[in-house]
Motif scaffolding. Structure first.
Motif, mmCIF file in Angstrom:
data_model
loop_
_atom_site.group_PDB
_atom_site.id
_atom_site.type_symbol
_atom_site.label_atom_id
_atom_site.label_comp_id
_atom_site.label_asym_id
_atom_site.label_seq_id
_atom_site.Cartn_x
_atom_site.Cartn_y
_atom_site.Cartn_z
ATOM 1 N N GLU A 62 44.826 57.559 40.321
ATOM 2 C CA GLU A 62 43.847 56.458 40.444
ATOM 3 C C GLU A 62 44.377 55.187 39.784
ATOM 4 N N LEU A 63 45.488 54.705 40.246
ATOM 5 C CA LEU A 63 46.095 53.505 39.669
ATOM 6 C C LEU A 63 45.133 52.309 39.726
ATOM 7 N N LEU A 64 44.348 52.240 40.785
ATOM 8 C CA LEU A 64 43.419 51.119 40.948
ATOM 9 C C LEU A 64 42.365 51.036 39.845
ATOM 10 N N TRP A 65 42.120 52.134 39.138
ATOM 11 C CA TRP A 65 41.173 52.081 38.022
ATOM 12 C C TRP A 65 41.657 51.102 36.952
ATOM 13 N N LEU A 66 42.942 50.842 36.934
ATOM 14 C CA LEU A 66 43.501 49.912 35.947
ATOM 15 C C LEU A 66 43.265 48.442 36.293
ATOM 16 N N GLN A 67 42.955 48.151 37.558
ATOM 17 C CA GLN A 67 42.825 46.756 37.990
ATOM 18 C C GLN A 67 41.949 45.906 37.056
ATOM 19 N N PRO A 68 40.728 46.336 36.694
ATOM 20 C CA PRO A 68 39.911 45.483 35.818
ATOM 21 C C PRO A 68 40.430 45.394 34.378
ATOM 22 N N HIS A 69 41.402 46.219 34.031
ATOM 23 C CA HIS A 69 41.937 46.263 32.662
ATOM 24 C C HIS A 69 43.317 45.612 32.539
ATOM 25 N N LEU A 70 43.830 45.027 33.620
ATOM 26 C CA LEU A 70 45.225 44.577 33.629
ATOM 27 C C LEU A 70 45.541 43.517 32.583
ATOM 28 N N ASP A 71 44.649 42.557 32.388
ATOM 29 C CA ASP A 71 44.925 41.525 31.386
ATOM 30 C C ASP A 71 45.037 42.154 30.000
ATOM 31 N N PHE A 72 44.111 43.042 29.685
ATOM 32 C CA PHE A 72 44.128 43.740 28.394
ATOM 33 C C PHE A 72 45.388 44.602 28.280
ATOM 34 N N PHE A 73 45.656 45.385 29.315
ATOM 35 C CA PHE A 73 46.805 46.290 29.343
ATOM 36 C C PHE A 73 48.109 45.519 29.118
ATOM 37 N N CYS A 74 48.334 44.482 29.930
ATOM 38 C CA CYS A 74 49.603 43.745 29.876
ATOM 39 C C CYS A 74 49.781 42.986 28.566
ATOM 40 N N GLN A 102 53.968 46.397 47.009
ATOM 41 C CA GLN A 102 53.791 47.096 48.280
ATOM 42 C C GLN A 102 52.897 46.298 49.219
ATOM 43 N N LYS A 103 52.032 45.488 48.644
ATOM 44 C CA LYS A 103 51.124 44.632 49.413
ATOM 45 C C LYS A 103 50.298 45.431 50.424
ATOM 46 N N ALA A 104 49.982 46.659 50.072
ATOM 47 C CA ALA A 104 49.117 47.470 50.926
ATOM 48 C C ALA A 104 47.656 47.088 50.650
ATOM 49 N N GLU A 105 46.775 47.615 51.451
ATOM 50 C CA GLU A 105 45.348 47.280 51.341
ATOM 51 C C GLU A 105 44.790 47.549 49.947
ATOM 52 N N ASN A 106 45.123 48.671 49.377
ATOM 53 C CA ASN A 106 44.600 48.997 48.041
ATOM 54 C C ASN A 106 45.724 49.011 47.004
ATOM 55 N N SER A 107 46.421 47.881 46.948
ATOM 56 C CA SER A 107 47.482 47.703 45.958
ATOM 57 C C SER A 107 46.918 47.040 44.714
ATOM 58 N N ILE A 108 47.629 47.217 43.637
ATOM 59 C CA ILE A 108 47.313 46.522 42.391
ATOM 60 C C ILE A 108 47.679 45.045 42.567
ATOM 61 N N LEU A 109 46.840 44.168 42.043
ATOM 62 C CA LEU A 109 47.123 42.729 42.074
ATOM 63 C C LEU A 109 47.379 42.253 40.656
ATOM 64 N N LEU A 110 48.622 41.948 40.370
ATOM 65 C CA LEU A 110 49.013 41.447 39.054
ATOM 66 C C LEU A 110 49.069 39.926 39.093
ATOM 67 N N SER A 111 48.540 39.283 38.078
ATOM 68 C CA SER A 111 48.621 37.824 37.986
ATOM 69 C C SER A 111 50.039 37.446 37.574
ATOM 70 N N GLU A 112 50.370 36.163 37.710
ATOM 71 C CA GLU A 112 51.683 35.696 37.277
ATOM 72 C C GLU A 112 51.863 35.960 35.779
ATOM 73 N N GLU A 113 50.791 35.763 35.004
ATOM 74 C CA GLU A 113 50.861 36.032 33.562
ATOM 75 C C GLU A 113 51.120 37.520 33.293
ATOM 76 N N ASN A 114 50.441 38.407 34.042
ATOM 77 C CA ASN A 114 50.686 39.845 33.902
ATOM 78 C C ASN A 114 52.148 40.162 34.189
ATOM 79 N N LEU A 115 52.667 39.605 35.273
ATOM 80 C CA LEU A 115 54.050 39.868 35.654
ATOM 81 C C LEU A 115 55.016 39.396 34.577
ATOM 82 N N GLN A 116 54.774 38.220 34.021
ATOM 83 C CA GLN A 116 55.644 37.700 32.961
ATOM 84 C C GLN A 116 55.625 38.618 31.734
ATOM 85 N N GLU A 117 54.449 39.129 31.387
ATOM 86 C CA GLU A 117 54.346 40.045 30.239
ATOM 87 C C GLU A 117 55.079 41.351 30.510
#
Length: 183
Positions: A62-74, A102-117
């Motif tokens: 369930e990788l998508l469960w992380l989506q709302p936590h990405l800023d905190f996680f990163c 992967q840019k699939a329908e249910n992919s994780i969306l990382l912000s530029e800031e997340n990616l930099q971290e």
């Protein structure tokens, strides 16, 4: 007073079967996921590394469960110092980056800031004294990121070639695999 999740984590050990069972309990009770994330990034918690082990297995399902936590996680990855916590988080980072691109329908969306971290922590793990599994995940993560950031592959190549002789056969195998793809 310890929570239900804390009590469960007290009984988790390094055996894969044991970790999978604990992850299955989280997967069956998503309400525990927020607390699991909080424990992962509480280095003073005695169950911190166990929570990270469980998060890795949950992320496979369930990788998508992380989506709302990405800023905190990163933004909190860098506070982790225990090798037992860092290795599974490095794997989760690899899963996140792979999903994002992967840019699939249910992919994780990382912000530029997340990616930099994630770029920063992956390079940090690569050049500091962490175990080979963490370095291997970092190499593969940076390779993926380098397909989208021009400057990463040349930097990664320099580090891999410079450090090649100083590492184990496992490190060398991953480095060789990635260097071949970069060239």
């Amino acid at each position: 007073m310890s929570s239900e999740l804390q009590r469960k984590l007290d009984y988790v050990n390094a055996y894969r079967e044991n970790r999978l069972k604990a992850a299955q309990e989280i997967l069956e009770n998503k309400d525990l996921f927020d607390e699991l994330i909080a424990i992962c990034f509480s280095p003073s918690d005695k169950n911190n590394h166990k929570a990270c082990w469980i998060l890795e297995f949950v992320a496979y399902e369930e990788l998508l469960w992380l989506q709302p936590h990405l800023d905190f996680f990163c933004s909190n990855i860098k506070i982790l110092k225990d090798e037992s916590a860092i290795r599974p988080i490095a794997k989760v980072v690899q899963l996140l980056v792979k999903s994002h691109y992967q840019k699939a329908e249910n992919s994780i969306l990382l912000s530029e800031e997340n990616l930099q971290e994630l770029i920063e922590i992956s390079f940090d793990w690569l050049i500091t004294d962490v175990k080979v599994a963490t370095k291997a995940y970092s190499i593969r993560t940076l390779y993926l990121l380098g397909n989208h950031y021009d400057w990463i592959h040349p930097e990664l190549k320099i580090i891999l070639e410079k450090d090649f002789g100083d590492h184990s056969a496992a490190y060398k195998a991953v480095a060789k695999e990635v260097l071949k793809k970069i060239k």
